[in-house]
Design an enzyme around this catalytic site. Structure first.
Site, PDB file in Angstrom:
ATOM      1  N   SER A 164      29.623  51.632  17.703  1.00 52.75           N
ATOM      2  CA  SER A 164      28.533  52.447  18.258  1.00 52.75           C
ATOM      3  C   SER A 164      27.400  51.637  18.869  1.00 52.75           C
ATOM      4  O   SER A 164      26.524  52.200  19.534  1.00 52.75           O
ATOM      5  CB  SER A 164      27.966  53.372  17.184  1.00 52.75           C
ATOM      6  OG  SER A 164      28.835  54.460  16.956  1.00 52.75           O
ATOM      7  N   LYS A 167      26.901  52.147  22.542  1.00 55.41           N
ATOM      8  CA  LYS A 167      26.268  53.347  23.114  1.00 55.41           C
ATOM      9  C   LYS A 167      25.006  53.028  23.927  1.00 55.41           C
ATOM     10  O   LYS A 167      24.870  53.514  25.061  1.00 55.41           O
ATOM     11  CB  LYS A 167      25.966  54.353  22.006  1.00 55.41           C
ATOM     12  CG  LYS A 167      27.222  54.962  21.401  1.00 55.41           C
ATOM     13  CD  LYS A 167      26.934  55.823  20.185  1.00 55.41           C
ATOM     14  CE  LYS A 167      28.210  56.397  19.591  1.00 55.41           C
ATOM     15  NZ  LYS A 167      27.997  57.128  18.330  1.00 55.41           N
ATOM     16  N   TYR A 292      35.849  55.751  26.390  1.00 55.57           N
ATOM     17  CA  TYR A 292      34.884  55.673  25.281  1.00 55.57           C
ATOM     18  C   TYR A 292      35.434  54.809  24.143  1.00 55.57           C
ATOM     19  O   TYR A 292      34.728  53.940  23.609  1.00 55.57           O
ATOM     20  CB  TYR A 292      34.569  57.079  24.779  1.00 55.57           C
ATOM     21  CG  TYR A 292      33.791  57.114  23.482  1.00 55.57           C
ATOM     22  CD1 TYR A 292      32.458  56.705  23.440  1.00 55.57           C
ATOM     23  CD2 TYR A 292      34.396  57.534  22.299  1.00 55.57           C
ATOM     24  CE1 TYR A 292      31.746  56.724  22.249  1.00 55.57           C
ATOM     25  CE2 TYR A 292      33.695  57.565  21.107  1.00 55.57           C
ATOM     26  CZ  TYR A 292      32.364  57.154  21.087  1.00 55.57           C
ATOM     27  OH  TYR A 292      31.663  57.166  19.900  1.00 55.57           O
ATOM     28  N   TYR A 344      21.787  56.444  13.249  1.00 55.26           N
ATOM     29  CA  TYR A 344      22.461  57.599  12.646  1.00 55.26           C
ATOM     30  C   TYR A 344      21.446  58.508  11.942  1.00 55.26           C
ATOM     31  O   TYR A 344      20.363  58.753  12.472  1.00 55.26           O
ATOM     32  CB  TYR A 344      23.571  57.141  11.688  1.00 55.26           C
ATOM     33  CG  TYR A 344      24.666  56.342  12.342  1.00 55.26           C
ATOM     34  CD1 TYR A 344      25.363  56.843  13.427  1.00 55.26           C
ATOM     35  CD2 TYR A 344      25.026  55.080  11.873  1.00 55.26           C
ATOM     36  CE1 TYR A 344      26.383  56.118  14.033  1.00 55.26           C
ATOM     37  CE2 TYR A 344      26.049  54.348  12.467  1.00 55.26           C
ATOM     38  CZ  TYR A 344      26.718  54.873  13.553  1.00 55.26           C
ATOM     39  OH  TYR A 344      27.720  54.155  14.150  1.00 55.26           O
ATOM     40  N   VAL A 362      29.620  51.095  12.944  1.00 51.90           N
ATOM     41  CA  VAL A 362      30.332  51.153  11.674  1.00 51.90           C
ATOM     42  C   VAL A 362      31.120  49.884  11.374  1.00 51.90           C
ATOM     43  O   VAL A 362      31.660  49.731  10.283  1.00 51.90           O
ATOM     44  CB  VAL A 362      31.260  52.383  11.593  1.00 51.90           C
ATOM     45  CG1 VAL A 362      30.451  53.661  11.571  1.00 51.90           C
ATOM     46  CG2 VAL A 362      32.265  52.367  12.740  1.00 51.90           C
TER      47      VAL A 362
END
Length: 561
Positions: A164, A167, A292, A344, A362
């Site tokens: 992530s 992103k 993605y 998060y 993660v």
């Protein structure tokens, strides 16, 4: 990137800088290449820095061409070798970087690293098989400042997939390519208050922000629309590599395949968004999801990822290449969303405690940005219940408890925190100048402020002159009285010429001050509270005492954020 000398500078200017550097290092008319590189490394500049490329090539060529060389080079060879990269070399030797006391700073980072190392809480991510097999003991911290100063400790060369933390990179690239107005037709800007992979949209039928899975999937659909997936992947790999200054950016195919095979929730998200018209026209759902997953499976290491974070800290300019990689506006918007949505379900708590833009993944990585100062990468696979690295979170909070990096730390009044942007020696030298200037001009109010702030009123300059010396020599009786009666300064301190403040008053025929100081000298002749005046040469010791006091205060109950 070659850093040539400014054409406006004269040859004399270049010769002066280069010759000063040579003279500072030379022994018996030669400079040791090893010592030169060690001097650069002490300020955080590595031999591998692209800004030293031409110099390193010339030095290597010299060593290889002279088999009898003992590593020493003469003045002419040295000046010729450093000419192409004189800007970064001269800045290093002048210590003209954002963090001037880099060794002291990295010593503190090492202490925090060791403190966090003993934290064995958390579990590695288990929902992707490749991540579940990672050793939980791995722990690394890497730093790159906006001037390209580098430091790493721990397992900094271990490769991991960025997950992530891709992103914000993809979002910044989309902004840079398509502009904010177009991007935010399809994705929102608000924290969702929901789980990062929850199947939900905002009231406008858009993903809440680019830092949740739904928003990240839509974001990548906007990049290089119309091109084949292979070309889109190559494009993003090149952009990511430029963000990292040409350092390690790879791809882990097994993680990509594993992630795609366990992506039921992301497929559900994508179908739900397609049903609600969230994708731009012409988007292929499966291809978008593959794109993605490929971004999440990009691979790097802690050391290289710190350069990515530093590029964001530096307004989109890579510190080690000087290349403009992302527009400043795109960086600003990306950091804003990293600050509010990057961690998060812990994003609000992190903004409160750490007060810095960050993004976690993660795999156990965290990209931490201290705007206009430095970028950090933290890597430790065990995660907390929110999916953030346990050691990484602890490190961030320890960092901002020690340094005034929190966005809302007051740089003027945060006395219990250190500012690594200020050199301890320069800071105290500035205090001496301000103190003596006020005494010279008879500014009692300024002297009172310095005294209340806890500045040592006995500080002396390189000539050994104190505020009392200048006040007495200039006939500023009010300043003299304040320094003696309120500040209890030393009366018999002698400057480099052997003169006391009383001697200066006599020399300038200031009778009132002469009489006053003579009287006070008799009164305080046996006073045990008199202290020797510290000069500029004792500044490091004074700063060490201040740091010790600051650490002691931080350890008191309620002393951390």
């Amino acid at each position: 990137m070659t850093q040539n000398i400014d054409p406006e500078k004269t040859n004399d200017s270049f010769d002066e800088i280069a010759n000063h550097i040579f003279d500072s290092l030379a022994v018996d008319g030669k400079v040791s290449i090893r010592q030169f590189l060690a001097s650069m490394a002490a300020t955080g500049i590595r031999k591998s820095d692209p800004r030293l490329k031409q110099t390193i090539e010339k030095l290597t060529h010299h060593v290889e061409g002279d088999k009898q060389s003992t590593g020493g080079i003469d003045r002419c060879t040295f000046l010729e070798a450093i000419s192409s990269n004189i800007e970064i070399i001269s800045r290093s030797f002048r210590n003209d970087f954002i963090i001037p006391d880099f060794k002291e700073f990295t010593n503190t980072i090492t202490e925090i690293y060791e403190k966090c190392k003993s934290n064995n809480a958390g579990k590695v991510a288990a929902y992707i098989p490749q991540l579940a097999r990672v050793c939980p003991d791995q722990w690394a911290v890497s730093i790159c400042t906006i001037d390209g100063q580098r430091f790493s400790i721990g397992n900094d060369k271990v490769n991991f997939t960025i997950q992530s933390t891709s992103k914000p990179l993809s979002y910044a690239i989309a902004l840079d390519e398509r502009g904010g107005q177009y991007v935010h037709k399809y994705v929102g800007q608000e924290p969702s208050g929901r789980r990062f992979n929850e199947i939900s949209l905002n009231p406008e039928n858009k993903p809440h922000n680019p830092m949740v899975n739904s928003g990240a999937i839509v974001t990548v659909s906007l990049i290089q629309q119309g091109l084949p997936l292979a070309d889109r992947f190559d494009y993003m790999h090149q952009r990511y590599t430029k963000l990292a200054g040409g350092e390690t950016i790879g791809f882990n195919n097994s993680t990509f395949l594993s992630e795609r095979d366990t992506a039921d929730r992301n497929f559900a998200l994508a179908y739900y968004m397609r049903e609600n018209g969230c994708f731009p026209p012409g988007s292929d759902l499966r291809e978008t999801l593959d794109f993605y997953f490929q971004m999440c499976a990009m691979e790097t290491n802690c050391d290289s990822a710190s350069v990515i974070a530093a590029t964001f800290a530096n307004g989109g300019y890579c510190p080690i290449t000087g290349d403009s990689v992302i527009s400043p506006d795109a960086v600003r918007d990306t950091l804003s969303l990293m600050y509010s949505c990057g961690m998060y379900d812990y994003s609000g708590q992190f903004a409160f405690h750490a007060g810095l833009p960050a993004k976690s993944g993660v795999s156990g990585s965290i990209l931490l940005v201290v705007p206009n100062v430095a970028g950090f990468c933290l890597y430790s696979p065990p995660l907390d219940v929110n999916g953030n690295s346990v050691r990484g979170i602890q490190f961030c909070e320890e960092l901002v408890s020690h340094y005034n990096f929190h966005n809302y730390d007051n740089l003027r009044y945060s006395r219990r925190k250190n500012d690594p942007r200020q050199s301890a020696r320069a800071l105290l030298s500035s205090e001496i100048v301000s103190l003596l200037y006020s005494a010279y001009h008879g500014d009692v109010s300024a002297l009172r402020r310095y005294w209340i702030r806890g500045i040592n009123m006995n500080l002396a300059d390189y000539d050994g002159r104190t505020a009392l010396h200048l006040a007495a020599a200039e006939g500023n009786i009010k300043c003299v009285e304040f320094l003696v009666e309120k500040c209890n300064v030393t009366l018999d301190h002698r400057d480099r010429w052997g003169s006391t403040a009383l001697d200066g008053a006599k020399r300038e025929n200031h009778t009132e001050i002469t009489d006053y100081l003579s009287k006070m000298a008799e009164t305080k002749k046996t006073d045990p509270t008199q202290k020797k005046c510290p000069s500029v040469d004792t500044i490091q010791h004074i700063q060490s005492d201040r740091d010790a006091n600051a650490k002691s205060e931080q350890q008191e109950p309620g002393g951390t954020s």
